[in-house]
Design a protein around this motif. Sequence first.
Motif, PDB file in Angstrom:
ATOM      1  N   GLN A   1      -4.683   7.130  -2.548  1.00  0.00           N
ATOM      2  CA  GLN A   1      -4.244   5.880  -2.232  1.00  0.00           C
ATOM      3  C   GLN A   1      -3.821   5.379  -3.741  1.00  0.00           C
ATOM      4  O   GLN A   1      -4.743   4.857  -4.272  1.00  0.00           O
TER       5      GLN A   1
ATOM      6  N   SER B   1       0.901  -1.208  -0.005  1.00  0.00           N
ATOM      7  CA  SER B   1       0.013   0.084  -0.035  1.00  0.00           C
ATOM      8  C   SER B   1       0.804   1.287   0.161  1.00  0.00           C
ATOM      9  O   SER B   1       2.013   1.362   0.700  1.00  0.00           O
ATOM     10  N   LYS B   2       0.314   2.287  -0.712  1.00  0.00           N
ATOM     11  CA  LYS B   2       1.118   3.580  -0.710  1.00  0.00           C
ATOM     12  C   LYS B   2       0.047   4.452  -1.024  1.00  0.00           C
ATOM     13  O   LYS B   2      -0.663   4.535  -1.871  1.00  0.00           O
ATOM     14  N   ALA B   3       0.084   5.746  -0.203  1.00  0.00           N
ATOM     15  CA  ALA B   3      -0.783   6.668  -0.401  1.00  0.00           C
ATOM     16  C   ALA B   3       0.150   7.852  -0.650  1.00  0.00           C
ATOM     17  O   ALA B   3       1.093   8.140   0.162  1.00  0.00           O
TER      18      ALA B   3
ATOM     19  N   SER C   1      -3.355   0.205  -3.293  1.00  0.00           N
ATOM     20  CA  SER C   1      -3.786  -0.272  -1.956  1.00  0.00           C
ATOM     21  C   SER C   1      -3.880  -2.079  -1.961  1.00  0.00           C
ATOM     22  O   SER C   1      -4.633  -2.365  -2.680  1.00  0.00           O
ATOM     23  N   ASP C   2      -3.201  -2.533  -0.939  1.00  0.00           N
ATOM     24  CA  ASP C   2      -3.135  -3.847  -0.549  1.00  0.00           C
ATOM     25  C   ASP C   2      -3.418  -4.714  -1.740  1.00  0.00           C
ATOM     26  O   ASP C   2      -3.834  -5.665  -2.054  1.00  0.00           O
TER      27      ASP C   2
ATOM     28  N   ASP D   1       3.765   2.164   2.354  1.00  0.00           N
ATOM     29  CA  ASP D   1       3.298   2.541   3.465  1.00  0.00           C
ATOM     30  C   ASP D   1       3.073   1.179   4.458  1.00  0.00           C
ATOM     31  O   ASP D   1       3.188   1.221   5.618  1.00  0.00           O
TER      32      ASP D   1
ATOM     33  N   GLY E   1      -5.326   1.518  -7.827  1.00  0.00           N
ATOM     34  CA  GLY E   1      -4.261   0.826  -7.369  1.00  0.00           C
ATOM     35  C   GLY E   1      -4.550  -0.520  -6.526  1.00  0.00           C
ATOM     36  O   GLY E   1      -3.848  -0.981  -5.638  1.00  0.00           O
ATOM     37  N   GLN E   2      -5.638  -1.209  -7.197  1.00  0.00           N
ATOM     38  CA  GLN E   2      -6.030  -2.575  -6.601  1.00  0.00           C
ATOM     39  C   GLN E   2      -6.096  -3.433  -7.879  1.00  0.00           C
ATOM     40  O   GLN E   2      -6.218  -3.247  -9.024  1.00  0.00           O
TER      41      GLN E   2
END
Lengths: 271, 375
Positions: A21, A14-16, A24-25, A60, A242-243
């Motif tokens: 975001q 994950s990185k924001a 993410s995950d 993150d 991001g997923q």
Amino acid sequence: MSAMNALLQVQRLSKAFGGLQAVSDLSFDVHEGEILGLIGPNGAGKTTLFNLITGVHKPDRGRVIFQGQDITGWPTYKIVNAGIARAFQIPRPFRHKTIAANVEISLIPNGLFARGGSRRARARRVREICRRVGLCALWPEGARRGCDLSGDGDGDCPCRRELPDVLPQAGLRKLEIAKAVATDPKLLLLDEPFAGLAPAEVEELSALIRELREEGRTLVVVDHNMRGLMRLVDRVIVIHFGQKLAEGTPDEVARDPAVQEAYLAGTIEEE
Amino acid sequence: MSHRSRLRSRLRSRSRSRSRTARLVKLGGALLALALLLGLPYWLPLLVPAMQQNPFLLYKWLNVLVAANVLAILGMSWDLLGGYAGQISFGHSLFLGLGAYTTAILSVLYGWNPWLIIALGGLVAAVGGLLVAAPALRLHGPYLSLMTLVAALAFDRLMRWLKPEVGIPGAEGAILCVPHCVLTLDAVLKYYYSLGLMLLTALLLWALTRSRVGLALEAVRDDEAAAQAAGLNAAKYKTLAFGVSSFFAGIAGAFYVYHIGSAAPADVLNLQRSVEAIAVAVLGGMGTIFGAIGGALFFKVFEELLRPAGTLRFALLFSLALLILLLVRSGALGRLWAGLRPRPSPPREGAEAPPTVASASETEEAEVEVKAKPS
């Protein structure tokens, strides 16, 4: 089993950036010897993902495992020396250095007294790589006599004379790949290598990517459109916001309803 | 074969022979300059008859040239860090001063062999350079420059406060170390010592910049992220540049003490020395190493010629350096140097430039034709 032949494991990354975001995950494996396609619309987090894998940004949360070793948070140069190289989306050559010197920079060892081979051996390796990726072929037959490996080690190869500025877009892409290949990577990350290339150039670059795989390298190719990648890659992962949206063979992914919806919604371009 | 490509082939072959001539001109120029520097104590009195009657006039000018050689070493050391590694130091007087004070103190207290003490002066300065490098790695651009400036200022004030009771204490922490720190009383011999040290420094730094380390430094300077992506440990190369640069700056300071017989904050720790180091490197062309030699000679000779103008001469010299900085960023001699260099093809505008294949094939055809018809 999958951990056995997974060259790279991305685990719940994950990185924001501020409120955005970017990744993410996200989890996936890259298998040894495959060509993996990473597809997603612009802004889906593909480049951020590459930045996380190569240590440009620190995640993150989550981990990056390369050859069984946790490389999360390592500095970029260490990750590169461990065997992951990356070709930038926007070519960034060293503009004041010749094409050959650009490639040579990737061959320099960090140890000051390390045996980096003689200057001659390095020059030879540079020529090998320039030929390998087809940089020399940008010049006509007669002008690249000096690029022949049979030469005396200091041939009059145009790559040794010219600055990167003389290269067309496709040539700059090749130079990016040459710089990455010169670090002798096990895993090569290519960020939108086909953007802005003519169909013939896309074919040529695809052939080069397949050859690099034959050499025993593993490749991850990012693109925002699927069509160019379909015949090249063994497996596709579609990233959306991001997923991970879908994963599978190109055919499976193309039939996936979620992917089709994304296509219809116009977020994944089909050119 | 079109008229245009014929013309182009002619230009091409001319530029090729020009590059060979350029190399010869460059080599010839370097040898001539070397011969002139080596023979200077002998041809200068022939040129200036007044020196034959008054040998002290010759000695005065030889001392100017010793100072020029010292400044050349300082300028070249700055150029390695600034011109190659891209780390612009505003505080090279710190390393000059570390070398100078080490030398002054060791020569008074222990009186070891001068050359050993000069080498130690360089080593102590190198340690100082590595200490500065550690925090400097976290800083970029103007912040890095500011840090080096403040470090030099802090050391200057520290020495003024400490007032080392060594040798003959002078004003504000100065050390007068004669007769301990005297290399030779022979002005001609001293000139050759300084020349030898300067040439040795030039050779070592040039060899370093031409090696793979030099290439790595330039890569880090031009694009640190791309250098990292090429597997280069940027921090390590920058630290190395700091270490080597401060070593030679320390050598310059150490030799300077043996030249003038004292180490004073107002002299070796003066921030003007830092500016002079930059000025001569910029005058001669950044990223050339040898350029600083020409810059230093020019600077010191003019400083001496303008001596009647008093302190105004520095205003004139620095204004000139400023002008050159504004007009030709690669320096006056650098321009000249680049003119002699075989030019690579002119850069094209934008990355989307049309393929060069067409133009290259044209010139290639033309060249083949030229070769086929030897006329």
